[in-house]
Design a protein around this motif. Structure first.
Motif, PDB file in Angstrom:
ATOM      1  N   PHE A  42       0.839  -1.190   0.000  1.00 55.38           N
ATOM      2  CA  PHE A  42       0.000   0.000   0.000  1.00 55.38           C
ATOM      3  C   PHE A  42       0.875   1.240   0.000  1.00 55.38           C
ATOM      4  CE2 PHE A  42      -2.574  -3.317   1.971  1.00 55.38           C
ATOM      5  CZ  PHE A  42      -3.762  -3.211   1.257  1.00 55.38           C
ATOM      6  N   TYR A  69      -8.918   5.160  -4.180  1.00 53.02           N
ATOM      7  CA  TYR A  69      -7.873   4.158  -4.381  1.00 53.02           C
ATOM      8  C   TYR A  69      -7.431   4.146  -5.837  1.00 53.02           C
ATOM      9  CZ  TYR A  69      -9.646   2.497   0.093  1.00 53.02           C
ATOM     10  OH  TYR A  69     -10.048   2.432   1.400  1.00 53.02           O
ATOM     11  N   CYS A  72      -6.301  -2.227  -7.734  1.00 51.89           N
ATOM     12  CA  CYS A  72      -7.462  -2.901  -7.137  1.00 51.89           C
ATOM     13  C   CYS A  72      -7.150  -4.362  -6.830  1.00 51.89           C
ATOM     14  CB  CYS A  72      -8.652  -2.814  -8.084  1.00 51.89           C
ATOM     15  SG  CYS A  72     -10.209  -3.384  -7.361  1.00 51.89           S
ATOM     16  N   ILE A 100      -1.239  -0.870  -4.369  1.00 47.40           N
ATOM     17  CA  ILE A 100      -2.457  -0.076  -4.208  1.00 47.40           C
ATOM     18  C   ILE A 100      -2.124   1.303  -3.647  1.00 47.40           C
ATOM     19  CG2 ILE A 100      -4.777  -0.034  -3.260  1.00 47.40           C
ATOM     20  CD1 ILE A 100      -4.164  -2.445  -5.101  1.00 47.40           C
ATOM     21  N   VAL A 102      -3.380   4.573  -1.877  1.00 46.66           N
ATOM     22  CA  VAL A 102      -4.470   4.913  -0.959  1.00 46.66           C
ATOM     23  C   VAL A 102      -4.414   6.406  -0.659  1.00 46.66           C
ATOM     24  CG1 VAL A 102      -5.586   4.405   1.246  1.00 46.66           C
ATOM     25  CG2 VAL A 102      -4.238   2.632   0.089  1.00 46.66           C
ATOM     26  N   GLU A 137     -10.451  -1.160   1.505  1.00 45.49           N
ATOM     27  CA  GLU A 137     -11.386  -0.313   2.244  1.00 45.49           C
ATOM     28  C   GLU A 137     -11.670  -0.867   3.635  1.00 45.49           C
ATOM     29  OE1 GLU A 137     -14.270   2.525   3.402  1.00 45.49           O
ATOM     30  OE2 GLU A 137     -12.549   2.578   2.037  1.00 45.49           O
TER      31      GLU A 137
END
Length: 346
Positions: A42, A69, A72, A100, A102, A137
């Motif tokens: 992340f 975001y 995926c 990902i 964020v 999420e």
């Protein structure tokens, strides 16, 4: 990674290329040693803008999107957003599934931008690129704050998702629906479990997604189903279409909109690699079907649309009634065939 060239001013107008939405000094990279997130990295960023204006030349029927975001964990092998990962010099294959981005400040940033005197309260679409209810999420919890900001400003919005985590936010959705127009659509292209496990490996099962439709309906929130993608030669047999539409009807969907698989650059290469591994005998058929570009031939798209509409009528799924939640409509593709437009992703 390359973060510049993604400039945007708070009001939505394009900024000079040297003004980025976030800089490399604002990026924190994390990994989590849990089964759910093993192998996923992340990149936490503090965005400078969260309202993304859709280019004027786009055929999309909305002008603004919010994407908390980038990348995926649903890992859908056909995802048309894969190419956007390349804009950051990230891999559009496995990297899209496991690297990902964020935007950790998305809720407060959205609240601030919605409060701006320059914001006119336009409809905001979410889930039009990557899914805002993907697994990330569950850890970062950005959507409650985003929904609260939209509710507090009575700003109309729509959500398209494959994620069951949306049920966590039912109360917020109900609150928002009392003050503004809220549209929810769930994506279910097929109910074949074997196809699901290989082509959408990181998503909740089709039945779980239909349970979302059912749960939303039980709370008085109408939900349409985007029957996407219909996968040629793997999910388009008449009995498969019938079973999928039947299941959608039983879940209480207010509408069903079919969409045939389209393969844009980035997605096309990754899907072809998957096809060679799992269905090598179909590679030639796909090359011929998509020889003219990203879309299946118009005759094929129309055939699928007609079949699904006939089944929808048979099973009692009609257009959304007056006052129902607004679905995310689809633009017109080549020769009048329905096809989504690739969005500029910020």
């Amino acid at each position: 990674m390359r973060w510049d060239h993604l400039g945007d001013t708070p009001g939505g107008a394009t900024a000079p290329a040297d003004i980025a939405l976030f800089g490399t000094d604002a990026v924190t990279t994390r990994t989590f040693d849990t089964p759910e997130f093993r192998g996923i990295t992340f990149h936490e960023v503090r965005a400078r803008s969260i309202l993304n204006r859709v280019p004027g030349a786009s055929r999309m029927p909305f002008e603004w999107t919010v994407n908390p975001y980038r990348g995926c964990t649903h890992a859908c092998v056909y995802c048309f957003a894969r190419k956007s990962h390349g804009y950051l010099d990230l891999d559009t294959g496995l990297g899209f599934d496991s690297q990902i981005v964020v935007k950790v400040n998305a809720p407060e940033l959205l609240a601030r931008q919605l409060a701006s005197a320059r914001w006119q309260g336009a409809h905001i679409a979410m889930g039009t690129n990557v899914d805002c209810y993907q697994r990330a999420e569950g850890r970062y919890g950005l959507m409650p704050g985003i929904l609260a900001a939209l509710r507090d400003r009575a700003n109309p919005f729509s959500i398209l998702t494959k994620g069951t985590l949306i049920l966590r936010d039912l109360e917020l959705l109900e609150q928002a629906a009392r003050v503004t127009e809220v549209g929810i659509s769930v994506s279910v292209g097929f109910t074949d479990r074997e196809l699901w496990r290989t082509v959408e490996p990181g998503t909740p099962s089709p039945q779980s997604r239909l349970d979302v439709v059912r749960a939303l309906g039980a709370r008085g929130i109408d939900c349409g189903v985007l029957m996407a993608p219909v996968v040629p030669f793997l999910g388009d047999r008449p009995e498969q279409l019938r079973e999928t539409v039947r299941a959608i009807a039983e879940a209480g969907a207010s509408s069903v909109t079919p969409l045939v698989l389209h393969l844009r650059p980035g997605a096309r290469e990754w899907f072809t690699r998957w096809l060679r591994e799992h269905h090598p005998g179909l590679v030639g058929r796909y090359e011929r079907m998509y020889a003219s570009g990203a879309y299946a031939p118009t005759w094929y798209q129309r055939r699928i649309t007609r079949q699904v509409h006939e089944l929808a009528a048979e099973f009692g799924i009609g257009p959304a009634h007056r006052g129902a939640s607004r679905r995310i409509p689809l633009p017109e593709g080549p020769a009048g065939a329905a096809a989504p437009e690739q969005l500029t992703f910020r």
